[in-house]
Design a protein around this motif. Structure first.
Motif, PDB file in Angstrom:
ATOM      1  N   MET A   1       0.855  -1.192   0.000  1.00  0.00           N
ATOM      2  CA  MET A   1       0.000   0.000   0.000  1.00  0.00           C
ATOM      3  C   MET A   1       0.891   1.243   0.000  1.00  0.00           C
ATOM      4  O   MET A   1       1.715   1.414   0.904  1.00  0.00           O
ATOM      5  N   ASN A   2       0.745   2.111  -1.036  1.00  0.00           N
ATOM      6  CA  ASN A   2       1.623   3.264  -1.108  1.00  0.00           C
ATOM      7  C   ASN A   2       1.222   4.328  -0.078  1.00  0.00           C
ATOM      8  O   ASN A   2       0.175   4.227   0.579  1.00  0.00           O
ATOM      9  N   GLU A   3       2.066   5.320   0.051  1.00  0.00           N
ATOM     10  CA  GLU A   3       1.890   6.305   1.115  1.00  0.00           C
ATOM     11  C   GLU A   3       0.586   7.091   0.970  1.00  0.00           C
ATOM     12  O   GLU A   3      -0.107   7.370   1.961  1.00  0.00           O
ATOM     13  N   GLN A   4       0.221   7.421  -0.277  1.00  0.00           N
ATOM     14  CA  GLN A   4      -0.999   8.193  -0.502  1.00  0.00           C
ATOM     15  C   GLN A   4      -2.242   7.393  -0.092  1.00  0.00           C
ATOM     16  O   GLN A   4      -3.149   7.922   0.559  1.00  0.00           O
ATOM     17  N   VAL A   5      -2.267   6.124  -0.466  1.00  0.00           N
ATOM     18  CA  VAL A   5      -3.416   5.281  -0.119  1.00  0.00           C
ATOM     19  C   VAL A   5      -3.460   5.041   1.382  1.00  0.00           C
ATOM     20  O   VAL A   5      -4.540   5.047   1.996  1.00  0.00           O
ATOM     21  N   LEU A   6      -2.306   4.836   2.002  1.00  0.00           N
ATOM     22  CA  LEU A   6      -2.252   4.636   3.451  1.00  0.00           C
ATOM     23  C   LEU A   6      -2.792   5.859   4.191  1.00  0.00           C
ATOM     24  O   LEU A   6      -3.543   5.739   5.172  1.00  0.00           O
ATOM     25  N   LYS A   7      -2.444   7.040   3.685  1.00  0.00           N
ATOM     26  CA  LYS A   7      -2.952   8.274   4.298  1.00  0.00           C
ATOM     27  C   LYS A   7      -4.469   8.369   4.145  1.00  0.00           C
ATOM     28  O   LYS A   7      -5.169   8.750   5.086  1.00  0.00           O
ATOM     29  N   ALA A   8      -4.984   8.021   2.960  1.00  0.00           N
ATOM     30  CA  ALA A   8      -6.428   8.043   2.739  1.00  0.00           C
ATOM     31  C   ALA A   8      -7.127   7.071   3.681  1.00  0.00           C
ATOM     32  O   ALA A   8      -8.175   7.394   4.269  1.00  0.00           O
ATOM     33  N   LYS A   9      -6.565   5.888   3.844  1.00  0.00           N
ATOM     34  CA  LYS A   9      -7.130   4.876   4.743  1.00  0.00           C
ATOM     35  C   LYS A   9      -7.184   5.411   6.163  1.00  0.00           C
ATOM     36  O   LYS A   9      -8.181   5.227   6.889  1.00  0.00           O
ATOM     37  N   GLN A  10      -6.134   6.078   6.586  1.00  0.00           N
ATOM     38  CA  GLN A  10      -6.091   6.624   7.942  1.00  0.00           C
ATOM     39  C   GLN A  10      -7.130   7.728   8.136  1.00  0.00           C
ATOM     40  O   GLN A  10      -7.774   7.813   9.190  1.00  0.00           O
ATOM     41  N   ILE A  11      -7.303   8.575   7.112  1.00  0.00           N
ATOM     42  CA  ILE A  11      -8.307   9.644   7.195  1.00  0.00           C
ATOM     43  C   ILE A  11      -9.690   9.050   7.378  1.00  0.00           C
ATOM     44  O   ILE A  11     -10.486   9.523   8.203  1.00  0.00           O
ATOM     45  N   VAL A  12      -9.979   8.002   6.608  1.00  0.00           N
ATOM     46  CA  VAL A  12     -11.300   7.368   6.684  1.00  0.00           C
ATOM     47  C   VAL A  12     -11.498   6.676   8.022  1.00  0.00           C
ATOM     48  O   VAL A  12     -12.510   6.881   8.709  1.00  0.00           O
ATOM     49  N   GLU A  13     -10.553   5.850   8.414  1.00  0.00           N
ATOM     50  CA  GLU A  13     -10.713   5.047   9.636  1.00  0.00           C
ATOM     51  C   GLU A  13     -10.716   5.895  10.904  1.00  0.00           C
ATOM     52  O   GLU A  13     -11.359   5.538  11.897  1.00  0.00           O
ATOM     53  N   ASN A  14     -10.015   7.024  10.880  1.00  0.00           N
ATOM     54  CA  ASN A  14      -9.877   7.845  12.085  1.00  0.00           C
ATOM     55  C   ASN A  14     -10.837   9.021  12.135  1.00  0.00           C
ATOM     56  O   ASN A  14     -10.744   9.871  13.029  1.00  0.00           O
ATOM     57  N   TYR A  15     -11.773   9.086  11.176  1.00  0.00           N
ATOM     58  CA  TYR A  15     -12.718  10.213  11.168  1.00  0.00           C
ATOM     59  C   TYR A  15     -13.565  10.188  12.437  1.00  0.00           C
ATOM     60  O   TYR A  15     -14.175   9.168  12.784  1.00  0.00           O
ATOM     61  N   ASP A  16     -13.620  11.318  13.137  1.00  0.00           N
ATOM     62  CA  ASP A  16     -14.398  11.398  14.382  1.00  0.00           C
ATOM     63  C   ASP A  16     -15.271  12.652  14.427  1.00  0.00           C
ATOM     64  O   ASP A  16     -15.626  13.140  15.493  1.00  0.00           O
TER      65      ASP A  16
END
Length: 347
Positions: A1-16
């Protein structure tokens, strides 16, 4: 998983933040989001709504009734996509009509119906033309070629729809849309900028996990700014201008009209009808069909599901009376239907 996709995943999973309603309006998106496990990774405050992205699902009951009338009472050969065969009408489906003697031919492209009519001149052949901007050009090509070849035994029962006015009708159902990649290859991006002027936000995306995650992350970050937005997150396929040649074919044969969407009702300017120059190939005019609303099963909540008012598994028929083998509503029939996706992927 490249850095851009990893960042997108983190934004989605950590949305509060505040609860967000995101509506996908493409059956392929609905199924891929399930298959890739994206729905399961979402936090509770992100609600994905499976909207009217399945052309078979939004085709009204009255249309099925007209097709059955053509098959049984006018003895026409019906050429149709496979999914439409099992969609229930008021009293029966085309599959059940076939058991009563109707001739139903499954096709893979609208142009197959034209070819069939050419080789079966002793049959009155009717194409069931349904779908959004992706399949409409092929239906128009079949009608155009029928006129060019004076193929008098061919006509089309048209229920093609366009998506832009549907977004306007559903603007209060979602905070943002996942716009369909396939449709956007035809329409281009200007319609989404126009929708942005109407206060409607959304992102065009593809069908891979990284593309869908990136689109969801973009929606989250853009919504935080509080302004309507549009972004094309599928530039490798969707060009800004779309396909002018496909739109030209549509405009030469069909014109906008009001259209009934299952569960939503009449949406002005959201349908297409055959132009007067091609009226000899309009099955409604050729056979004098009466407009009918049809009578869907009152227990089926397909309409509520298409509007985002309930989830498929909240329908009392889901998984019990209504299954892919024995569908009660259109959303369970099609491979692109939301009920079909929930049934296939939910434990």
């Amino acid at each position: 998983m490249n850095e851009q996709v990893l960042k997108a995943k983190q934004i989605v999973e950590n949305y509060d933040g505040r609860p967000l309603r995101i509506m996908e309006v493409c059956g392929t998106h609905t199924h891929e989001i399930f298959r890739l496990g994206i729905r399961q990774m979402l936090p509770e405050n992100i609600h994905l709504i499976s909207g009217p992205g399945c052309p078979v699902c939004v085709t009204p009951v009255g249309y099925i009734d007209q097709a059955i009338d053509l098959a049984l009472n006018h003895h026409c050969t019906i050429c149709t996509f496979g999914d439409l065969i099992r969609v229930p009408g008021s009293d029966m489906s085309l599959q059940q009509a076939r058991a009563k003697g109707a001739k139903i031919v499954m096709i893979y492209s609208p142009t197959d119906a034209f070819t069939y009519a050419q080789s079966h001149l002793d049959e009155d052949v009717v194409l069931l033309a349904v779908g959004f901007e992706t399949t409409t050009p092929a239906s128009c090509m079949a009608i155009r070629d029928a006129k060019k070849n004076n193929l008098t035994n061919f006509s089309a029962l048209v229920a093609n729809k366009t998506m832009d006015n549907a977004y306007l009708a559903l603007k209060d159902s979602a905070d943002a849309f996942l716009y369909p990649g396939h449709v956007s290859t035809i329409t281009g991006c200007q319609i989404y900028r126009d929708l942005c002027e109407e206060g409607i936000s959304g992102v065009v995306t593809g069908f891979t996990g990284p593309e869908i995650l990136t689109a969801l992350a973009v929606i989250i970050k853009k919504l935080e700014k509080g302004q309507p937005f549009f972004m094309n997150c599928y530039p490798r396929v969707v060009r800004d201008e779309g396909s002018p040649s496909a739109r030209k074919i549509i405009a030469s044969v069909m014109e906008p009209c009001d259209s009934i969407w299952r569960g939503i009702g009449n949406i002005p300017g959201s349908g297409l009808q055959i132009k007067a120059a091609y009226q000899d190939f309009d099955a409604r005019k050729k056979y004098g069909l009466e407009n009918t609303q049809g009578h869907p099963n009152p227990a089926c909540r397909c309409g509520d599901i298409l509007r985002g008012d309930c989830m498929p598994n909240e329908c009392p028929l889901f998984g019990k009376v209504c299954t892919p083998e024995h569908p009660v509503g259109a959303c369970m029939v099609s491979n692109e239907g939301s009920c079909s996706a929930f049934y296939k992927y939910m434990e």
